[in-house]
Design a protein around this motif. Structure first.
Motif, PDB file in Angstrom:
ATOM      1  N   LEU A  31      -2.321   4.008   8.298  1.00 21.50           N
ATOM      2  CA  LEU A  31      -1.737   2.666   8.222  1.00 21.50           C
ATOM      3  C   LEU A  31      -0.226   2.729   8.053  1.00 21.50           C
ATOM      4  O   LEU A  31       0.509   1.887   8.576  1.00 21.50           O
ATOM      5  CB  LEU A  31      -2.372   1.883   7.077  1.00 21.50           C
ATOM      6  N   LYS A  32       0.237   3.740   7.320  1.00 24.00           N
ATOM      7  CA  LYS A  32       1.682   3.890   7.170  1.00 24.00           C
ATOM      8  C   LYS A  32       2.321   4.333   8.478  1.00 24.00           C
ATOM      9  O   LYS A  32       3.382   3.835   8.875  1.00 24.00           O
ATOM     10  CB  LYS A  32       1.997   4.889   6.061  1.00 24.00           C
TER      11      LYS A  32
ATOM     12  N   GLU B  59       1.256  -0.934   6.937  1.00 25.90           N
ATOM     13  CA  GLU B  59       0.812  -0.802   5.548  1.00 25.90           C
ATOM     14  C   GLU B  59       1.170  -2.016   4.706  1.00 25.90           C
ATOM     15  O   GLU B  59       0.581  -2.231   3.641  1.00 25.90           O
ATOM     16  CB  GLU B  59       1.386   0.481   4.917  1.00 25.90           C
TER      17      GLU B  59
ATOM     18  N   SER C 232      -4.965   5.720   4.520  1.00 31.08           N
ATOM     19  CA  SER C 232      -3.667   5.339   3.971  1.00 31.08           C
ATOM     20  C   SER C 232      -2.531   5.901   4.814  1.00 31.08           C
ATOM     21  O   SER C 232      -1.556   5.206   5.118  1.00 31.08           O
ATOM     22  CB  SER C 232      -3.534   5.839   2.527  1.00 31.08           C
TER      23      SER C 232
ATOM     24  N   LEU D 170       0.835  -1.193   0.000  1.00 32.10           N
ATOM     25  CA  LEU D 170       0.000   0.000   0.000  1.00 32.10           C
ATOM     26  C   LEU D 170       0.869   1.240   0.000  1.00 32.10           C
ATOM     27  O   LEU D 170       1.849   1.334   0.714  1.00 32.10           O
ATOM     28  CB  LEU D 170      -0.890   0.011   1.252  1.00 32.10           C
ATOM     29  N   GLU D 171       0.521   2.207  -0.799  1.00 33.90           N
ATOM     30  CA  GLU D 171       1.166   3.502  -0.796  1.00 33.90           C
ATOM     31  C   GLU D 171       0.126   4.566  -0.512  1.00 33.90           C
ATOM     32  O   GLU D 171      -1.053   4.385  -0.775  1.00 33.90           O
ATOM     33  CB  GLU D 171       1.841   3.786  -2.147  1.00 33.90           C
ATOM     34  N   ILE D 172       0.574   5.685   0.021  1.00 41.49           N
ATOM     35  CA  ILE D 172      -0.354   6.778   0.297  1.00 41.49           C
ATOM     36  C   ILE D 172      -0.742   7.438  -1.013  1.00 41.49           C
ATOM     37  O   ILE D 172       0.100   7.912  -1.756  1.00 41.49           O
ATOM     38  CB  ILE D 172       0.284   7.818   1.238  1.00 41.49           C
TER      39      ILE D 172
ATOM     40  N   GLN E 233      -4.718  -3.473   3.815  1.00 43.22           N
ATOM     41  CA  GLN E 233      -5.193  -2.327   3.067  1.00 43.22           C
ATOM     42  C   GLN E 233      -6.599  -2.004   3.531  1.00 43.22           C
ATOM     43  O   GLN E 233      -7.420  -2.902   3.733  1.00 43.22           O
ATOM     44  CB  GLN E 233      -5.200  -2.626   1.564  1.00 43.22           C
TER      45      GLN E 233
END
Length: 427
Positions: free
Chosen positions: A366-367, A372, A363, A119-121, A376
């Motif tokens: 979670l990071k 992350e 997002s 997952l990325e922001i 997701q």
């Protein structure tokens, strides 16, 4: 009396003395603000205090075919009190002592081996901008809670004075050091799924869930699926407050909120505009009797909907404004004010997400939680209610009623930084 009896008696008296010392001198750890660089934790499954009896007890708990795991949160719930007694034996200390916190930390070890989703922001904002937003939201809560001109029920009480039943919305994940205060009608179903997945509190065919959307809704909202602060009282008794306070200091705490009036619209749509037998029996029939002139409403929601009988949004607002409503019982959690669910003046939340920017905030959170790679946040279009509908929904509500309703939910507007809905309150 032989020597073994004497030693036995001395041992018992020593234990009693230690318990009394702990009760009277136990470290009163405060709820200091703990930022998001916290070191997340996992319980050591091989800790010597975990017995086969504990394992059998955990494995015996089943809900609708789903077995509650005996690792992670379950171990600490079963053994934490004994661990504390071992690690703090003979200790008398002052508030926020390093020894007490070291004893707590010594029970756990970090673990980040699992991988489920990448997952990325997805945000046009930089990390600095996102953190600045969080800083402003935290500051807004602090300012509102310290402003003597803003008063609401429970604002000035201490954490110790909050009844246990009012702490049932604080879900704890001991494996990663996270506390989530869930707010109904603010994406709480999917955030509960995230907490179940991270804590591994439910198993499917002996294996923890890896996809949050695979967790059935009935299990998501089953209280046995979560470790909450309200359960500490029954489990730990006099030790419960200390364990809560240490977690509040060391864990990362978050919640998600939304515009209070829009949340009310969403609650009405999901509980009364569609067939929901539970809410029909508990609330709708009463609304129909009191505000819609039905002396004997249908007994079931199927009969009512077939006859075109259902409470209107106006009836729902009348119910909320009726002074008799809360004399009989507190607001249901789906329309209870957030400040009553999550106690923002007693708990220093590290992250305040808003439903209006859910994807971006989820997002980013979670990071920050460093999970992350594990999960997701699920996207969902179920029961979406947008702020632009507000004017239409309140069009038939008298302005005087709107003003009274605003006063009921004003603390949520102010504490969480939502602008006063002036356009709805003008005569």
């Amino acid at each position: 009396m032989n020597k073994s009896r004497i030693f036995q008696f001395c041992g018992i008296m020593a234990c009693v003395f230690m318990i009394l010392l702990i009760i009277f001198y136990w470290d009163d750890v405060g709820t200091a603000h703990f930022y998001l660089h916290t070191s997340f934790i996992r319980i050591q499954a091989t800790h010597p205090t975990m017995t086969n009896q504990n394992q059998d007890l955990s494995n015996s708990k089943k809900t609708a075919g789903e077995r509650i795991t005996n690792s992670g949160a379950t171990i600490i719930q079963d053994n934490l009190e004994l661990m504390y007694l071992e690690n703090t034996k003979g200790y008398k200390g002052e508030e926020s002592s390093p020894k007490m916190e070291q004893a707590f930390d010594g029970i756990f070890q970090p673990n980040f081996d699992e991988k489920v989703f990448e997952l990325e922001i997805n945000s046009a904002k930089t990390s600095n901008e996102l953190e600045q937003i969080q800083s402003e939201r935290r500051q807004n809560i602090e300012d509102a809670c310290s402003d003597s001109s803003i008063m609401f029920s429970g604002k000035n009480r201490k954490f110790e004075d909050i009844p246990s039943k009012e702490l049932d919305h604080l879900i704890v994940d001991d494996r990663h050091g996270i506390i989530y205060c869930y707010v109904p009608k603010v994406a709480c179903t999917n955030w509960k799924r995230i907490m179940i997945l991270l804590s591994e509190s439910l198993l499917k065919q002996g294996i923890p869930y890896r996809d949050p959307l695979e967790i059935p809704r009935d299990l998501v909202h089953n209280s046995t699926s979560h470790s909450t602060f309200s359960k500490f009282w029954r489990r730990y008794g006099k030790f419960s407050k200390q364990l809560m306070k240490i977690r509040l200091k060391k864990y990362t705490k978050f919640l998600f909120v939304r515009d209070p009036f829009v949340r009310l619209i969403s609650a009405f749509r999901s509980k009364f505009a569609v067939q929901n037998n539970d809410f029909y029996n508990r609330f709708a029939r009463q609304m129909l009797q009191l505000y819609a002139n039905y002396t004997d409403p249908p007994l079931t929601v199927d009969e009512a909907f077939s006859a075109g009988i259902k409470p209107t949004f106006i009836n729902f607002i009348q119910y909320l404004l009726d002074h008799q409503t809360e004399k009989e019982q507190p607001f249901n959690e789906h329309w209870r004010q957030v400040y009553r669910l999550c106690h923002p003046c007693q708990i220093n939340y590290d992250f305040i997400g808003k439903l209006e920017g859910l994807d971006e905030d989820a997002s980013y959170l979670l990071k920050l939680l460093k999970v992350e790679k594990l999960v997701q946040f699920p996207s969902s279009s179920r029961n979406q209610t947008v702020a632009s509908w507000e004017h239409d929904w309140f069009a038939k509500i008298p302005v005087a009623w709107r003003k009274k309703l605003y006063e009921i939910y004003k603390p949520d507007f102010v504490v969480f930084g939502y602008p006063k809905p002036t356009n709805l309150l003008l005569d």
